[in-house]
Design a protein around this motif. Structure first.
Motif, short mmCIF file in Angstrom:
data_model
loop_
_atom_site.label_atom_id
_atom_site.label_comp_id
_atom_site.label_asym_id
_atom_site.label_seq_id
_atom_site.Cartn_x
_atom_site.Cartn_y
_atom_site.Cartn_z
N SER A 44 0.81 -1.21 0.00
CA SER A 44 0.00 0.00 0.00
C SER A 44 0.85 1.26 0.00
CB SER A 44 -0.93 0.01 1.23
OG SER A 44 -0.16 0.04 2.43
N PHE A 45 0.22 2.34 -0.44
CA PHE A 45 0.76 3.69 -0.35
C PHE A 45 -0.44 4.63 -0.47
CE2 PHE A 45 0.85 2.59 -4.84
CZ PHE A 45 0.35 3.72 -5.47
N ASP A 46 -0.20 5.92 -0.29
CA ASP A 46 -1.31 6.88 -0.35
C ASP A 46 -0.97 8.00 -1.32
OD1 ASP A 46 -3.42 8.58 0.04
OD2 ASP A 46 -3.16 8.80 2.21
N ASN A 47 -1.65 8.01 -2.46
CA ASN A 47 -1.46 9.10 -3.42
C ASN A 47 -2.75 9.89 -3.63
OD1 ASN A 47 -3.01 7.45 -5.02
ND2 ASN A 47 -1.60 7.37 -6.75
N ASP A 70 -3.76 -21.60 0.45
CA ASP A 70 -4.70 -20.48 0.36
C ASP A 70 -3.92 -19.17 0.30
OD1 ASP A 70 -7.03 -22.03 0.45
OD2 ASP A 70 -6.96 -22.10 2.64
N TYR A 71 -4.52 -18.19 -0.34
CA TYR A 71 -3.88 -16.89 -0.51
C TYR A 71 -4.81 -15.79 -0.03
CZ TYR A 71 -2.43 -12.61 -2.91
OH TYR A 71 -2.07 -11.31 -3.20
N HIS A 72 -4.23 -14.79 0.64
CA HIS A 72 -4.97 -13.57 0.94
C HIS A 72 -4.03 -12.39 0.75
CE1 HIS A 72 -7.87 -10.79 2.55
NE2 HIS A 72 -6.92 -10.28 3.30
N GLY A 73 -4.53 -11.37 0.06
CA GLY A 73 -3.71 -10.19 -0.16
C GLY A 73 -4.55 -8.94 -0.28
N TYR A 74 -3.90 -7.82 -0.10
CA TYR A 74 -4.58 -6.55 -0.32
C TYR A 74 -3.60 -5.55 -0.92
CZ TYR A 74 -2.28 -4.78 3.91
OH TYR A 74 -1.35 -4.39 4.84
N VAL A 75 -4.15 -4.64 -1.69
CA VAL A 75 -3.39 -3.52 -2.24
C VAL A 75 -4.22 -2.27 -2.07
CG1 VAL A 75 -2.09 -4.90 -3.90
CG2 VAL A 75 -4.26 -3.88 -4.58
N SER A 76 -3.55 -1.14 -1.89
CA SER A 76 -4.29 0.10 -1.72
C SER A 76 -3.43 1.29 -2.10
CB SER A 76 -4.76 0.26 -0.28
OG SER A 76 -5.48 1.47 -0.12
N MET A 77 -4.09 2.29 -2.71
CA MET A 77 -3.47 3.59 -2.96
C MET A 77 -4.02 4.63 -1.99
SD MET A 77 -3.28 3.78 -7.14
CE MET A 77 -5.01 4.24 -7.33
N ALA A 118 -1.48 3.97 4.48
CA ALA A 118 -0.08 4.28 4.79
C ALA A 118 0.85 3.30 4.08
CB ALA A 118 0.15 4.21 6.30
N PRO A 119 2.04 3.75 3.70
CA PRO A 119 2.96 2.87 2.98
C PRO A 119 3.31 1.61 3.77
CG PRO A 119 3.68 5.15 2.83
CD PRO A 119 2.55 5.12 3.82
N PHE A 120 3.19 0.47 3.09
CA PHE A 120 3.48 -0.81 3.72
C PHE A 120 3.68 -1.84 2.63
CE2 PHE A 120 2.09 -4.98 5.28
CZ PHE A 120 2.88 -5.12 6.40
#
Length: 336
Positions: A168-171, A236-243, A246-248
């Motif tokens: 993740s990050f925030d733009n 099994d898979y779990h993931g997340y992405v985000s704009m 906070a950066p991670f």
């Protein structure tokens, strides 16, 4: 003594690979153009851009750079062997095809296409021309991911049960950023979902059987956050992405006999030092660090080796298509 690169068809000395950059993007300026300039066997030979002003920062570290004010003019130049394409996402397939048609090898930024089916035309053109065409998926060139793949294959943590990935990050403050614009095929899944989904395919060697959950948040027609769960043949898979967070970034591979945590899995050397934390069933942890590896330079040098010596490139168009197909499944699941 370093050997001169050779043409894989003739076996003759072909000299450094002369690479032109198609578009003066900020990412190209900060990372890839510099990597091309520094990579062994490559020369940053040209830049195609809409203005001389945009070319000036590139010329500051590569003063011999030839500047073209027209993309097609650079593709027509006999002084260019290959192109690197960092254009907005919606232009990737179009200009990759035009470059191949002009007889240039292609290294194109991710995501290579908006849907998996669009990559078929690139595969066909690659096969027709015999040229190298690849997605610039840099993490597979980094030894930390090569090490993860080898550890999993060797059974170092036993049977793989679960993989978790977050990036993740925030733009949100940058409304004009191409990642925030639907007309340039922006969105979190295309920009960083390729890493959160593609890394598990690469490391495990498995393909998803089913996307079981996909929750996507949109702003202005662009996906800004996505939560994804999927079943692979053996885990099994779990993931997340985000704009919008906070950066991670972190990836964790949990097996029956141990755990591998990948620290700074994607922006190695930029967001921090690349390292693996490997914990066995008794809770004993060891760390493997990669403090000096520059993955963008590695990527360019592997591209050179593929073009000049016919060495198999670590990330094929078929590999890129597989990750895009996974992304396509996520969007389909989110739509119900």
């Amino acid at each position: 003594m370093t050997q001169s690169p050779t043409d894989p068809q003739t076996g003759t000395d072909a000299g450094p690979l002369r690479i032109g950059v198609l578009g003066a993007s900020h990412f190209a300026l900060e990372h890839m153009a510099r990597a091309i300039h520094e990579a062994e066997g490559a020369v940053l030979a040209a830049l195609a851009t809409s203005s001389l002003e945009k070319a000036a920062p590139f010329q500051a570290f590569a003063p011999d750079l030839e500047v073209f004010l027209d993309y097609q003019a650079m593709l027509a130049s006999n002084a260019i062997d290959a192109v690197y394409i960092p254009l907005p996402n919606h232009l990737h397939v179009h200009w990759s095809l035009r470059a191949l048609e002009a007889g240039k090898h292609v290294l194109c930024e991710k995501p290579l296409a908006a849907t998996a089916g669009e990559i078929d035309a690139l595969i066909a053109k690659r096969d027709e021309t015999g040229l190298v065409c690849a997605e610039a998926y840099m993490i597979v060139h980094h030894p930390q991911w090569q090490r993860v793949k080898a550890l999993l294959a060797s059974g170092a943590i036993g049977e793989l049960c679960r993989v978790e990935v977050g990036f993740s990050f925030d733009n949100s403050a940058d409304a004009d950023n191409i990642r925030n614009r639907p007309e340039t095929a922006g969105g979190a899944m295309g920009d960083i979902g390729v890493y959160a989904l593609g890394c598990v395919r690469y490391a495990s060697g498995e393909e998803p059987r089913e996307v079981t959950h996909a929750d996507i948040t949109y702003e202005n027609g662009v996906d800004v956050t996505a939560e994804v769960s999927a079943r692979f043949p053996s885990f099994d898979y779990h993931g997340y992405v985000s704009m919008r967070m906070a950066p991670f970034q972190e990836a964790r591979f949990h097996g029956r006999k141990g755990v591998i945590k990948v620290a700074v899995p994607f922006n190695a050397g930029v967001a921090g030092m690349a390292a693996l934390e490997i914990t066995d069933a008794d809770g004993v942890m060891r760390c493997e660090a990669f403090p000096t590896v520059r993955q963008y330079v590695c990527q360019v040098e592997n591209f050179v080796a593929s073009v000049r010596r016919g060495v198999a490139y670590p990330w094929t168009l078929e590999d890129a298509r597989g990750t895009q197909a996974f992304i396509d499944q996520v969007f389909a699941k989110s739509r119900g």
